[in-house]
Scaffold this active site. Structure first.
Site, PDB file in Angstrom:
ATOM      1  CE  LYS A   1      -2.074  -1.003   4.079  1.00 35.79           C
ATOM      2  NZ  LYS A   1      -1.568  -2.448   4.288  1.00 35.79           N
TER       3      LYS A   1
ATOM      4  NE  ARG B   1       6.835  -0.959   9.953  1.00 33.68           N
ATOM      5  CZ  ARG B   1       5.445  -0.972   9.374  1.00 33.68           C
ATOM      6  NH1 ARG B   1       5.424  -0.341   7.955  1.00 33.68           N
ATOM      7  NH2 ARG B   1       4.363  -1.640   9.896  1.00 33.68           N
TER       8      ARG B   1
ATOM      9  NE  ARG C   1       2.257  -5.261  10.754  1.00 39.63           N
ATOM     10  CZ  ARG C   1       3.462  -5.102  10.094  1.00 39.63           C
ATOM     11  NH1 ARG C   1       4.599  -5.627   9.990  1.00 39.63           N
ATOM     12  NH2 ARG C   1       3.216  -4.321   8.932  1.00 39.63           N
TER      13      ARG C   1
HETATM   14  P1  AMP Z   1       1.332   0.034   9.105  1.00 42.53           P
HETATM   15  O1  AMP Z   1       2.482   1.153   8.658  1.00 42.53           O
HETATM   16  O2  AMP Z   1      -0.126   0.692   8.216  1.00 42.53           O
HETATM   17  O3  AMP Z   1       1.657  -1.193   8.712  1.00 42.53           O
HETATM   18  O4  AMP Z   1       0.843   0.456  10.438  1.00 42.53           O
HETATM   19  C1  AMP Z   1       1.798  -0.138  11.504  1.00 42.53           C
HETATM   20  C2  AMP Z   1       0.979  -0.334  12.996  1.00 42.53           C
HETATM   21  O5  AMP Z   1       0.540   1.075  13.152  1.00 42.53           O
HETATM   22  C3  AMP Z   1      -0.213  -1.182  12.796  1.00 42.53           C
HETATM   23  O6  AMP Z   1       0.061  -2.481  13.161  1.00 42.53           O
HETATM   24  C4  AMP Z   1      -1.069  -0.649  14.100  1.00 42.53           C
HETATM   25  O7  AMP Z   1      -0.486  -0.987  15.498  1.00 42.53           O
HETATM   26  C5  AMP Z   1      -0.714   0.843  13.725  1.00 42.53           C
HETATM   27  N1  AMP Z   1      -1.992   1.403  12.899  1.00 42.53           N
HETATM   28  C6  AMP Z   1      -1.713   2.112  11.734  1.00 42.53           C
HETATM   29  N2  AMP Z   1      -2.743   2.508  11.188  1.00 42.53           N
HETATM   30  C7  AMP Z   1      -3.919   2.239  12.127  1.00 42.53           C
HETATM   31  C8  AMP Z   1      -5.338   2.144  12.088  1.00 42.53           C
HETATM   32  N3  AMP Z   1      -6.053   3.116  11.261  1.00 42.53           N
HETATM   33  N4  AMP Z   1      -5.834   2.076  13.092  1.00 42.53           N
HETATM   34  C9  AMP Z   1      -5.257   1.280  14.217  1.00 42.53           C
HETATM   35  N5  AMP Z   1      -3.997   1.100  14.175  1.00 42.53           N
HETATM   36  C10 AMP Z   1      -3.074   1.509  13.230  1.00 42.53           C
END
Ligand code: AMP
Length: 191
Positions: free
Chosen positions: A13, A138, A149
């Site tokens: 994404k 990360r 996740r």
């Molecule tokens: P991402 O970079 O989108 O993979 O997000 C990394 C982490 O941030 C996720 O595993 C959640 O812990 C948190 N996170 C990101 N976006 C959201 C969201 N819209 N709702 C809840 N947690 C989020």
């Protein structure tokens, strides 16, 4: 045009959002990036979310909706790519309300179809590459956190597929192709 990129962790994404920023001048709104920025800033909120994120669980709706509201209020131009948001039904409802308040609509929700095992391999590899390049990977790019996740995705986020399908805004793209193939598939939806 405002769009959502929807898909499991590792689906690409962020990569595809970046192409859309470069080629179409859209604005990427990644709640993951916002949360990572919050935690390095040392704020109270950053401390609260750090542990939740590292384990691969979802941060509360209240926090992420607050972050998105702030961004939308400061950047009213539209042309948003929502990347990693919404992830729950309350977040999707809140986004609909926020856009309506701004007189904006959601034009497309692009769901990226990918293979779970390939996603685990992809993020573990992303961590190894970061390490090899001398960067800190990360904390949630591990096989273990990926299981959490992925579970969060299937439990809370995948219901949004039905939600947006019912609204008539959902389109699928095959996320397993090369970056250029996926880019072309997304362009096919948007153009
Ligand atoms: P991402 O970079 O989108 O993979 O997000 C990394 C982490 O941030 C996720 O595993 C959640 O812990 C948190 N996170 C990101 N976006 C959201 C969201 N819209 N709702 C809840 N947690 C989020």
């Amino acid at each position: 045009m405002n769009i959502i990129l929807l898909g499991p962790p590792g689906a690409g994404k962020g990569t595809q959002a970046q192409f859309l920023v470069e080629e179409r001048g859209m604005v990427q709104l990644s709640t993951g990036d916002m949360l990572r920025a919050a935690r390095t800033s040392g704020t109270e909120m950053g401390k609260i979310v750090a542990d939740v994120m590292d384990r691969g669980n979802l941060v509360t709706d209240e926090i992420v909706i607050g972050l998105i509201r702030e961004k939308l209020e400061s950047d009213k131009a539209g042309g948003f790519i929502f990347d990693g948001f919404p992830r729950t039904l309350p977040q999707a409802d809140a986004l609909g309300d926020l856009l309506a308040e701004m007189g904006e609509t959601l034009h497309a929700v692009i769901a990226m179809k990918v293979d779970d095992d390939a996603m685990v391999a992809r993020v573990v590899n992303r961590a190894a590459e970061a390490k090899a390049a001398g960067n800190t990977p990360r904390a949630d790019d591990t096989a273990e956190a990926m299981q959490t996740r992925l579970k969060a995705y299937y439990k809370d986020t995948s219901t949004l597929i039905g939600y947006y399908h019912a609204k008539g805004t959902l389109s699928w793209v095959d996320g397993m192709g090369s970056m250029d193939e996926v880019k072309a598939a997304i362009a096919g939806v948007l153009d």
